[in-house]
Design a protein around this motif. Structure first.
Motif: not given
Length: 158
Positions: A12-20
């Motif tokens: 989830l953190l990686m997806e959030y970072s990727l999204s950001r």
């Protein structure tokens, strides 16, 4: 289970970072597109200005050529007039030498100038810069005496 939860949180953190990061990339792309459009508009304006200045330059070159041609023509006319004046002086001097009494106001000090000389007030390069064109010849050789007011006198009576 803790391990799954940690992996899930990391995902989830990686997806959030990727999204950001994806949002930042989109913002940067928009910014770059705007900058590119702005620079294209500026470039087109400068190209238009250059084209306009080239037209002005060509017009100035054309006018310069016309003025230069007129100057050359007037210089040729001046040279012709100078030659006529010199030949008239030579003729007059020849007449004075033959009959000095017929011309009491001639001092004999007049030296004939060559056709290549310029008037003394112009200096050695004067022939290139001074000319008398046909439109000025008429007014140059006309002499009008000013009308004098008869009521005014130059000498005051006491």
């Amino acid at each position: 289970m803790i391990h799954e939860q940690t992996v899930n949180q990391e995902r989830l953190l990686m997806e959030y970072s990727l999204s950001r990061a994806g949002g930042q990339v989109l913002q940067m792309e928009k910014f770059m597109i705007q900058q590119n459009q702005s620079k294209e508009l500026e470039l087109n304006a400068l190209r238009g200005e250059i084209a306009s200045l080239k037209k002005v330059l060509e017009e100035y070159k054309r006018k310069y050529s016309e003025v230069l041609e007129r100057l050359n023509e007037r210089n040729r006319q001046y040279q012709k007039l100078q030659g006529l004046l010199d030949s008239l002086r030579m003729h007059t001097l020849g007449t004075v030498e033959k009959d000095p009494i017929s011309h009491p106001f001639t001092t004999g000090l007049v030296k004939p100038r060559s056709s290549h000389s310029s008037p003394s007030f112009l200096g050695p390069e004067g022939d290139r810069f001074f000319s008398l064109g046909p439109e000025n010849a008429k007014t140059f050789f006309q002499f009008n005496t000013p009308t004098r007011d008869r009521t005014q006198t130059f000498i005051k009576k006491n």
